[in-house]
Scaffold this active site. Structure first.
Site, mmCIF file in Angstrom:
data_model
loop_
_atom_site.group_PDB
_atom_site.id
_atom_site.type_symbol
_atom_site.label_atom_id
_atom_site.label_comp_id
_atom_site.label_asym_id
_atom_site.label_seq_id
_atom_site.Cartn_x
_atom_site.Cartn_y
_atom_site.Cartn_z
ATOM 1 N N GLY A 1 3.898 76.272 -9.156
ATOM 2 C CA GLY A 1 3.270 74.963 -9.282
ATOM 3 C C GLY A 1 2.650 74.800 -10.648
ATOM 4 N N GLU B 1 -6.440 74.548 -12.432
ATOM 5 C CA GLU B 1 -6.035 75.439 -13.522
ATOM 6 C C GLU B 1 -7.095 75.519 -14.612
ATOM 7 O OE1 GLU B 1 -3.656 77.280 -12.852
ATOM 8 O OE2 GLU B 1 -2.841 76.132 -11.198
#
Length: 543
Positions: A143, A180
């Protein structure tokens, strides 16, 4: 476009250059790439020189990285477009993509800039690298990956078409980017010593992505999304005998694939939310800041985080949270009450929730943060730490007619089985529209789970459905829990020899949903919420 992201999941760094490819071995890296003249190269740090050779190639040299683990190194080579901006703290930020998709990077750029500035303030620790790049990689097998200073994404996880992308897709993109970038602190700046503590970065990034979106995009109602995905996902896997503990021994990095699941991501994030709610956000935040500042550019273990939170709170967080992270499963809290004129005595019993209805041979006892609301104190919670097999708690000032509900806001990672009289009080609270949405969701989700494990008859769940109809329930997340139970019930009855039973259930379902369908219609109406994204339509991807 050619790109290489040196990611821990596929153990690629050792294939690119000789290194001690383990998280505890940190080093500074000087990276230079020689590529064909028509191509561009990017890496973790800013470019410091660019020199053409006589062979029709260009050598890109990049600044020295900070002390970091090898799995965070990344570089990409290709023909790029990009959009760029600047954070309030002066960090240049770019979103790279293949040519022709430049306008699709604008939404991601907005989120990335907000995330850097917001995390800087929330963690009270400035992002230490001189730039931030995010790059959309075609055919990326993950992802996304938190390479420090150069985050790599699957295209669909980063790019948003201004004309075509749905709100649901934008929610997904905002969460992934927030996840992230949270890793820049949890994972990159402070890294686990070994993969056994993978949850230490993933669980916190998963939780912090929702905190960031909650504060910066309140229109997304992100905690509704959170319970629909992370609670349900964590419960489903952790109610099985084949579950595993959050802190799990990893003998070989090749075993890592086995724990990229809803225990490491969903359950871990739920425990962080539970602890944050129990301690209060300022205390929880103080503990995280202590942890990050003490171990920056270094490695840490779970106990180091518990120690920092203990210092901030003055409580024994290690003992409390180890009861959750070192053991598989989660508790079922069975509660009954004794009603007195001006107080309520609650008797609680805990055991492991088992989906198959079996007994837990281990007999583990959790330290459970219990938060309770009553009809007269819905905004004034009573909090207890339930740390025995059985325990009594006294609620003063509660009148005989009042209802009592545990796990207010569905913040604790446990399920509740109420005595019949307490459940009737909660049904009345739902019918009178006194319970908030997250509480109604929690009641619906856990009640059918009790049906599945054989502790409650199915007719109790159908009574709850009827009660929600009487109350004109209109919230999607609540209906998703009710629909999930009805679907499972119908699937079970399809195997029943008596087709009349299924026929009766189908008529019941039609009677329930037809008025709702007529009210909602097929076309969106002015004033309807368009921002909610539920687990029923979008399953969380482990980033």
């Amino acid at each position: 476009m050619v790109s290489l992201a040196l990611v821990y999941k596929n153990r690629i760094p050792r294939k690119a250059f000789p290194c001690w490819d383990e998280p505890i071995f940190k080093a500074k890296f000087d990276i230079a790439l020689e590529v064909k003249d028509h191509l561009t190269a990017v890496s973790n740090m800013p470019q410091i020189s660019k020199e053409k050779t006589e062979h029709g190639t260009t050598i890109f040299k990049f600044d020295t990285t900070p002390l970091m683990s090898s799995y965070l190194i990344a570089f990409a080579v290709g023909e790029f477009d990009y959009v760029e901006g600047m954070t309030k703290s002066g960090i240049p930020t770019r979103v790279y993509m293949v040519k022709g998709k430049r306008d699709q990077g604008l939404f991601a750029l907005e989120i990335a800039i907000k995330a850097i500035d917001w995390y800087n303030d929330w963690f009270d620790l400035k992002y230490p690298l001189p730039k931030v790049d995010l790059i959309a990689v075609p055919d990326f097998n993950m992802g996304a990956m938190e390479n420090w200073g150069l985050i790599t994404f699957r295209e669909v996880m980063l790019l948003a078409d201004p004309q075509k992308s749905t709100t649901r897709m934008k929610i997904q993109i905002s969460l992934i980017i927030a996840h992230e970038i949270a890793h820049f602190w949890f994972g990159d700046l402070v890294t686990m010593k070994w993969w056994s503590d993978l949850w230490l970065k993933e669980g916190f990034a998963k939780f912090m992505e929702h905190v960031l979106v909650h504060y910066n995009y309140p229109e997304y109602h992100i905690w509704e999304y959170f319970v629909g995905n992370n609670f349900v996902g964590g419960f489903e896997l952790d109610s099985l005998k084949a579950s595993h503990a959050i802190e799990v021994e990893i003998d070989n990095p090749n075993e890592l694939d086995e724990i990229f699941d809803n225990i490491t991501y969903a359950k871990s994030s739920c425990l962080n939310r539970m602890l944050c709610y129990y301690l209060s956000e300022p205390v929880f935040q103080d503990g995280l800041r202590r942890y990050l500042k003490k171990f920056q550019y270094n490695n840490a273990e779970t106990i180091d985080l518990w120690n920092a939170l203990s210092e901030a709170s003055g409580q024994d967080i290690d003992t409390m949270m180890s009861s959750w992270t070192k053991h598989m499963g989660f508790p079922l809290v069975t509660v009954s009450q004794t009603i007195e004129p001006d107080r309520r005595i609650l008797k609680l019993h805990q055991s492991r929730f088992m989906l198959d209805g079996g007994k837990d041979e281990e007999g583990h006892i959790w330290q459970i943060p219990i938060n309770i609301i009553t009809s007269s104190h819905q905004n004034e919670e009573r909090k207890f730490l339930f740390n025995k097999r059985e325990q009594e708690f006294v609620l003063e000032g509660v009148k005989p007619h009042e209802w009592v509900k545990l796990n207010s806001g569905t913040t604790g990672f446990y399920r509740v089985h109420y005595s019949q009289d307490m459940f009737q009080g909660i049904l009345q609270a739902i019918e009178n529209k006194e319970l908030k949405m997250l509480d109604r969701f929690g009641v619906a989700e856990e009640l059918f789970a009790l049906v599945e494990c054989g502790k409650v008859q199915a007719d109790e769940f159908l009574t709850l459905v009827e009660t929600c109809v009487k109350a004109q329930e209109s919230d999607y997340v609540v209906w998703s829990a009710l629909e999930n139970g009805l679907s499972k019930l119908a699937n079970s009855l399809r195997r029943h020899t008596d087709s009349k039973i299924l026929e009766c259930l189908n008529k019941f379902i039609c009677n329930i949903f037809e008025p709702l369908a007529e009210k909602l219609g097929w076309e969106p109406k002015e004033g309807e919420g368009k921002n909610y994204c539920s687990s029923y339509f979008f399953k969380t991807y482990p980033f």
